[in-house]
Design a protein around this motif. Structure first.
Motif, PDB file in Angstrom:
ATOM      1  N   TYR A 238      40.021  50.639  30.807  1.00  0.00           N
ATOM      2  CA  TYR A 238      39.246  49.953  31.850  1.00  0.00           C
ATOM      3  C   TYR A 238      39.558  48.462  31.800  1.00  0.00           C
ATOM      4  N   ASN A 240      39.144  46.395  34.924  1.00  0.00           N
ATOM      5  CA  ASN A 240      38.813  45.888  36.253  1.00  0.00           C
ATOM      6  C   ASN A 240      37.831  44.724  36.261  1.00  0.00           C
ATOM      7  N   SER A 241      37.031  44.557  35.209  1.00  0.00           N
ATOM      8  CA  SER A 241      36.048  43.477  35.207  1.00  0.00           C
ATOM      9  C   SER A 241      35.971  42.856  33.819  1.00  0.00           C
ATOM     10  N   THR A 263      38.770  39.747  38.034  1.00  0.00           N
ATOM     11  CA  THR A 263      37.961  40.947  38.253  1.00  0.00           C
ATOM     12  C   THR A 263      38.269  41.568  39.613  1.00  0.00           C
ATOM     13  N   SER A 267      36.176  47.888  42.404  1.00  0.00           N
ATOM     14  CA  SER A 267      36.061  49.060  41.524  1.00  0.00           C
ATOM     15  C   SER A 267      35.574  48.627  40.147  1.00  0.00           C
ATOM     16  N   VAL A 268      34.264  48.415  40.026  1.00  0.00           N
ATOM     17  CA  VAL A 268      33.708  47.938  38.761  1.00  0.00           C
ATOM     18  C   VAL A 268      32.565  48.840  38.306  1.00  0.00           C
ATOM     19  N   ARG A 269      32.374  48.848  36.999  1.00  0.00           N
ATOM     20  CA  ARG A 269      31.220  49.543  36.413  1.00  0.00           C
ATOM     21  C   ARG A 269      30.151  48.513  36.098  1.00  0.00           C
ATOM     22  N   THR A 290      28.310  55.147  34.670  1.00  0.00           N
ATOM     23  CA  THR A 290      29.684  55.674  34.612  1.00  0.00           C
ATOM     24  C   THR A 290      30.396  55.616  35.967  1.00  0.00           C
ATOM     25  N   ARG A 291      29.656  55.288  37.007  1.00  0.00           N
ATOM     26  CA  ARG A 291      30.240  55.242  38.343  1.00  0.00           C
ATOM     27  C   ARG A 291      30.878  53.877  38.600  1.00  0.00           C
ATOM     28  N   ARG A 292      31.922  53.841  39.428  1.00  0.00           N
ATOM     29  CA  ARG A 292      32.548  52.585  39.818  1.00  0.00           C
ATOM     30  C   ARG A 292      32.049  52.186  41.211  1.00  0.00           C
ATOM     31  N   TYR A 293      31.733  50.887  41.353  1.00  0.00           N
ATOM     32  CA  TYR A 293      31.149  50.393  42.596  1.00  0.00           C
ATOM     33  C   TYR A 293      32.064  49.365  43.251  1.00  0.00           C
ATOM     34  N   ASN A 294      32.033  49.362  44.571  1.00  0.00           N
ATOM     35  CA  ASN A 294      32.743  48.351  45.356  1.00  0.00           C
ATOM     36  C   ASN A 294      31.735  47.264  45.703  1.00  0.00           C
TER      37      ASN A 294
END
Length: 411
Positions: A238, A240-241, A263, A267-269, A290-294
């Motif tokens: 991971y 992305n952030s 970042t 697609s971040v947790r 556990t989900r990725r958010y926009n």
């Protein structure tokens, strides 16, 4: 003199032989539950086998599977220096308990062995609840066999399927004569409607439990306590952030989140916390770590109190520049790069005597991946030749972001 020596040797042999013959091989034992006045052992209750006899070796075979004397591969437990050993039978039945007494004689050339086997009748009178759970809440089981629950008053449907455990695999549970199955059987537990449960042991012993339900005012708390992006974790795959922490303006109900340039906001947790017993919704869907958010499509966060009232927090996103300062490690005085955001250039002047073929760039801004071509740059570490302009590419997660051309001028 020789005659005396022979005679003395014979006496020693007779003495040691006599000593060996004196060792008694006796497997006698007693059972602690019989000493307490019981005819049978109780499933789940430990009793003790107490040695009464003697031998060089005393071994206990309690008759459970794998420990049955004379069966292939049976394993016993040696008493060693202990005068008793504990035995616990998990279920009712009859078990052949054996003590094996073994002694060697003739200096180990022969073995004497005797056994004593006693059939143990085990009864199971266990008939108690270990736990009782409804609607995710564990009930309090009191000494007088009451099971107490309290639920928020916004619950209207009290038809629950209790999940319960009892202290015997052979015990049965009943309500009004109908057998109950944990997690399957439904009962109406409305306040003021106590439900009576009977737990019956294998041997017919009964215990009566009564389940009582009360209510309390549901909580009105619905405050967003924290919101943070998941930290960069390459070992977990991971990147992305970068662990950014939002500032929550409780007065204006706003979430101010400044994103590092590195970042990838699409697609971040997230790690989110809110008031006890409240629920967090993102775009109307319950939050999951556990989900990725926009974040670019997320307008805000909604916190739902236990009593179903709601509070919305507006999300305000800002993104830092990819590069805020740019210099070279180890140069004195440290040169200051001039950053042109429009033309995506960084111009930096160094002293005329500077060797610009081995410079280590150092910048503030993005903490994400930075590359020259396909070569990853380590801030303040990677050495490069700046005789000609070099293009630094700043990444957002794994996606390519802005590229800045670094121009070094000797003065």
């Amino acid at each position: 003199m020789k005659t005396r020596h022979i005679f003395f040797t014979i006496l020693l042999l007779v003495f040691f032989t006599a000593c060996e013959d004196e060792v008694i091989v006796d497997p006698q034992f007693s059972l602690s539950f019989e000493e307490q006045g019981f005819d049978n052992a109780f499933a789940g209750t430990t009793f003790y086998v107490k040695v009464k006899g003697s031998a060089e070796f005393l071994t206990l075979y309690d008759g459970k599977p794998g420990a049955e004397w004379d069966s292939i591969g049976a394993k016993g437990v040696d008493f060693n220096l202990a005068d008793s050993l504990p035995v616990t039978y998990p279920t009712a039945g009859t078990y052949n308990l054996t003590v094996v007494a073994t002694t060697t004689s003739d200096f180990g050339k022969s073995i004497q062995r005797r056994t004593k086997t006693v059939p143990i009748t085990v009864i199971d009178i266990r008939n108690e609840f270990n736990s009782f759970v409804m609607n995710g809440v564990t009930g309090t089981i009191t000494a007088d066999k009451q099971i107490l629950f309290s639920f928020p008053d916004n619950i209207t449907d009290f038809n629950f399927k209790p999940v319960f455990t009892v202290n015997s695999p052979d015990a049965k549970v009943y309500v009004s004569g109908e057998e109950q199955t944990s997690g399957v059987s439904v009962q109406n537990f409305s306040p003021g409607n106590p439900v009576v449960y009977t737990v019956k042991s294998r041997d017919g012993e009964e215990n009566i439990y009564t389940v009582y339900v009360s209510t309390f005012p549901a909580s009105n708390e619905k405050q967003l306590l924290s919101l943070q992006l998941f930290p960069n974790s390459p070992n977990l795959g991971y990147t992305n952030s970068n662990g950014e922490i939002a500032t929550i303006d409780e007065t204006n109900k706003e979430i101010n989140l400044a994103l590092n340039y590195g970042t990838n906001a699409t697609s971040v947790r997230l790690t989110v916390s809110s008031s006890p017993k409240s629920t967090v919704l993102l775009n109307g869907i319950p939050y999951s770590s556990t989900r990725r958010y926009n974040l670019t499509t997320l307008t805000g966060v909604e916190v739902v109190a236990e009593n179903s009232t709601k509070q919305f927090y507006k999300l305000i996103l800002t993104t830092q520049d990819p590069v805020i300062e740019f210099t070279f490690e180890g140069l004195v005085p440290a040169p200051v790069g001039v950053i042109d955001k429009n033309n995506k250039t960084i111009t930096i002047d160094v002293l005329k005597v500077t060797d610009i073929t081995k410079l280590k760039a150092k910048w503030t801004g993005s903490v994400g991946t930075v590359k020259i071509g396909n070569v990853t740059q380590i801030n303040g570490v990677t050495e490069n030749d700046f005789s000609t302009p070099l293009v630094y590419t700043f990444y957002k997660g794994t996606s390519v972001g802005d590229s800045y051309t670094v121009i070094v001028i000797k003065k």
